[in-house]
Design a protein around this motif. Structure first.
Motif, PDB file in Angstrom:
ATOM      1  N   ASP A 198       0.838  -1.190   0.000  1.00 28.61           N
ATOM      2  CA  ASP A 198       0.000   0.000   0.000  1.00 28.61           C
ATOM      3  C   ASP A 198       0.877   1.246   0.000  1.00 28.61           C
ATOM      4  O   ASP A 198       1.787   1.389   0.831  1.00 28.61           O
ATOM      5  CB  ASP A 198      -0.906  -0.001   1.242  1.00 28.61           C
ATOM      6  CG  ASP A 198      -1.804   1.214   1.273  1.00 28.61           C
ATOM      7  OD1 ASP A 198      -2.725   1.299   0.439  1.00 28.61           O
ATOM      8  OD2 ASP A 198      -1.561   2.095   2.129  1.00 28.61           O
ATOM      9  N   VAL A 249       0.191  -1.506  -7.312  1.00 25.34           N
ATOM     10  CA  VAL A 249      -1.141  -0.915  -7.451  1.00 25.34           C
ATOM     11  C   VAL A 249      -1.605  -1.004  -8.899  1.00 25.34           C
ATOM     12  O   VAL A 249      -2.752  -1.382  -9.185  1.00 25.34           O
ATOM     13  CB  VAL A 249      -1.137   0.545  -6.961  1.00 25.34           C
ATOM     14  CG1 VAL A 249      -2.450   1.234  -7.325  1.00 25.34           C
ATOM     15  CG2 VAL A 249      -0.920   0.596  -5.459  1.00 25.34           C
ATOM     16  N   THR A 275       0.757   3.440   3.199  1.00 23.65           N
ATOM     17  CA  THR A 275       1.437   2.751   4.299  1.00 23.65           C
ATOM     18  C   THR A 275       2.941   2.814   4.121  1.00 23.65           C
ATOM     19  O   THR A 275       3.698   3.011   5.095  1.00 23.65           O
ATOM     20  CB  THR A 275       0.978   1.285   4.350  1.00 23.65           C
ATOM     21  OG1 THR A 275      -0.448   1.251   4.472  1.00 23.65           O
ATOM     22  CG2 THR A 275       1.593   0.564   5.535  1.00 23.65           C
TER      23      THR A 275
END
Length: 639
Positions: free
Chosen positions: A73, A223, A76
């Protein structure tokens, strides 16, 4: 007895003894050689300490890099980068900015912080080249300062200095985040005291920034990979959905389904609200009603010209044409909560093809039904006893209709949903500006709605509507409006004559009703009153005259009977014609005519005397008065 040898500086170095033990071994009066050994041992001790610290830092760096690589992420990762950097450098605060391009040359904006005290600092945005952060973001080189507020090497801005002062920042070290030689952001470590940054710290933060940039890029790629997988899954699901919808549409066509079945299939498959409109925008099938201004005519035209679906992003609407060659038969309007996928758009286009096939089938069935209806109406109008041929010298009578023929005719009428023995209305229409096929198609729809038959006689359209309580003028107006809305010629017109027909719509009285309706129509056309609906009551006794006269004969009749009065009115500006109309309407009573004209009775008497002079005194006689009233009525209708 064993004697323990005295420790040496090397022994103390190996044991990791504190500095005080080295001073004790040196003594109070050391010789030069002893001092040299002590200094050498301390030098080795410092070197070992620095190497140990470096090893610890590198170990922490590698562990941190490994931890960052495991995170996918992006947010994160950013939070982990600034937190680990702060721990590695024992900084008071760390923060990370990302670069963005704009018309002003770009800027670097604060993305995440660790240890910040103020909200203003977290929202900071620095143009490239401004401040230490902006300089690192622009050049891609590390920079540090031991006291930022008093360092003139950097371009200072008041709002930036105020934000830095609000955090009580003094020393700043900034290093770039590089991906393939491109600066994507900046990582900074700060202290709230004045201090220098040794090369080891600069190198450590630079190395950490390199690992962090790789981890950040990997997270971004993950992603993108997840998004690609999601799109692939959505595409596969869309293809599967399209295949199911195609199978269902095929079954609908094979089982003789209608447009409602097409709407149900597509609405379920595409999870939306579907409406099918005809070429005039009227609702054919679907949930309806459709707003009057949607879809726009321009959007429908674009879809028809493109021959495929047109997407409107907001609101999420897709318009697809149902085409048969160049003919735009209908328009499918799909409203969905989310933007339709490409597979969904293709599914809608397949549904439009299915709708076109259904419509073509319906048209073929309607055409066949219309042909049978025309044939039945022709039989009704030309059957035995209805239109007898001319008799010869023998004076033979027309053949009578057999009961079997009449029974078969009534049976055929029932198959066409004609309501028998409940009364009927006959309408005859003159249509200008619409071809024969379109006229038959539009009139056929009206006939089906009115449980009737439609056909043609002597080049004019004949409609037979059946059922109780039908009003001739309303039936005629409905027919006129339907045909007028389909006109292709702006100069075209639809004129209708209507009469109430017999109780039996397939009996011997229909032909007479058609002739009477046609007489009303011809009278209306003779008056030049096209685009209207008329029944016998609307014409009155005038239809007896107008039914067999053309416009020229009517004008000649008016001129012959009323010409001197009209010429006098035009030359003198008088109003003898209106006085005559009022006098006849009042039953030949001058006082009553004067009241209706709002003039004195003497004025009416004087005007009537002038009429005597123009027309002769015999105009008041019944025979001449009838001609005069007819002429007045014809002129009023003609104008």
């Amino acid at each position: 007895m064993l004697v323990t040898p005295a420790p040496t500086f090397l022994d103390l170095l190996v044991d990791g003894a504190p500095l005080s033990r080295f001073d004790e071994l040196l003594g109070t009066d050391p010789d030069p050689e002893t001092r040299r050994r002590r200094d050498l041992a301390l030098t080795l001790r410092d070197l070992m300490a620095r190497r140990g610290a470096r090893e610890a830092e590198l170990l922490a760096l590698y562990e941190t890099a490994g931890d960052l690589t495991a995170i996918r992420d992006v947010d994160t990762i950013l939070a982990a980068i600034v937190r680990r950097a702060r721990q590695l450098l024992h900084a008071d605060m760390t923060y990370l900015s990302l670069n963005e391009a704009d018309e002003g040359g770009g800027a670097s904006y604060m993305k995440v912080t660790d240890g910040a005290l103020t909200a203003e600092f977290r929202r900071l945005r620095l143009p490239l080249g401004t401040g230490l952060l902006g300089l690192v973001a622009q050049t891609g080189q590390p920079y540090f300062t031991s006291d930022y507020q008093h360092d003139e090497r950097f371009v200072h801005r008041r709002e930036i200095d105020d934000a830095v002062g609000g955090e009580q920042i003094r020393a700043i070290l900034g290093v770039p985040l590089l991906v393939d030689g491109r600066v994507i952001g900046t990582l900074l470590a700060t202290h709230r005291t004045v201090r220098r940054f040794p090369p080891e710290e600069v190198s450590l933060l630079t190395s950490f920034a390199a690992h962090a940039a790789v981890a950040l890029e990997n997270a971004r790629l993950f992603v993108e990979l997840d998004e690609a997988h999601h799109r692939l899954r959505e595409h596969a699901r869309g293809v599967e959905q399209a295949a199911r919808a195609h199978d269902r549409l095929t079954r609908v066509l094979l089982h003789g389904g209608d447009l409602a079945d097409v709407v149900t299939t597509l609405a379920e498959a595409l999870d939306g609200r579907l409406t099918i409109l005809d070429d005039g925008g009227a609702l054919l099938a679907g949930s309806g009603p459709v707003p009057a201004d949607w879809p726009s005519a321009d959007l429908v035209a674009r879809a028809g010209q493109a021959g495929r679906a047109v997407v409107v992003p907001a609101p999420a609407v897709v318009v697809a044409p149902a085409m048969a060659g160049p003919d735009h038969l209908a328009t499918l309007v799909l409203e969905v909560s989310e933007q339709l996928t490409e597979a969904g758009t293709r599914t809608l286009e397949r549904g439009a093809m299915a709708a076109a096939l259904v419509l073509l089938g319906d048209r073929a069935a309607e055409a066949a039904e219309e042909r049978l209806g025309w044939a039945l109406l022709a039989d009704v109008l030309a059957g035995p006893g209805l239109d007898p041929p001319a008799t010869g010298g023998s004076g033979a009578a027309a053949p009578e209709e057999h009961d079997g023929d009449r029974a078969r005719r009534r049976q055929r009428a029932r198959r066409h949903r004609v309501l028998l023995d409940q009364g009927c209305v006959v309408a005859v229409a003159d249509v200008e500006g619409l071809d024969r096929a379109a006229t038959a198609r539009v009139a056929g729809r009206v006939a089906r709605d009115l449980h009737g038959l439609v056909g043609e006689q002597h080049g004019r359209l004949v409609l037979l509507a059946t059922g109780p309580g039908l009003e001739p003028l309303r039936v005629g107006e409905r027919l006129r409006e339907a045909l007028a809305s389909a006109l292709t010629d702006p100069e075209g017109s639809v004129t209708v004559g209507v009469v109430e027909g017999p109780a039996d719509p397939v009996g011997p009285g229909v032909a007479e009703a058609v002739a009477e309706a046609d007489g009303c129509l011809r009278a209306q056309l003779a008056l030049g009153r096209t685009g209207t609906v008329v029944d016998p009551a609307g014409l009155g006794v005038v239809r007896l005259l107008l039914g067999r006269s053309g416009p020229e004969e009517l004008d000649a009749f008016v001129s012959r009977v009323l010409g001197p009065v009209l010429d006098h009115d035009e030359a003198r500006g008088s109003d003898l014609r209106t006085t005559l109309e009022a006098w006849f309407a009042a039953g030949g009573r001058a006082p009553a005519a004067a009241r209706s004209l709002h003039v004195h009775a003497n004025t009416v008497a004087q005007r009537l005397a002038r009429v005597d002079a123009l027309l002769g005194e015999r105009w008041r006689e019944p025979e001449h008065a009838l001609d005069l009233q007819l002429a007045l009525r014809v002129r009023r209708l003609r104008t």
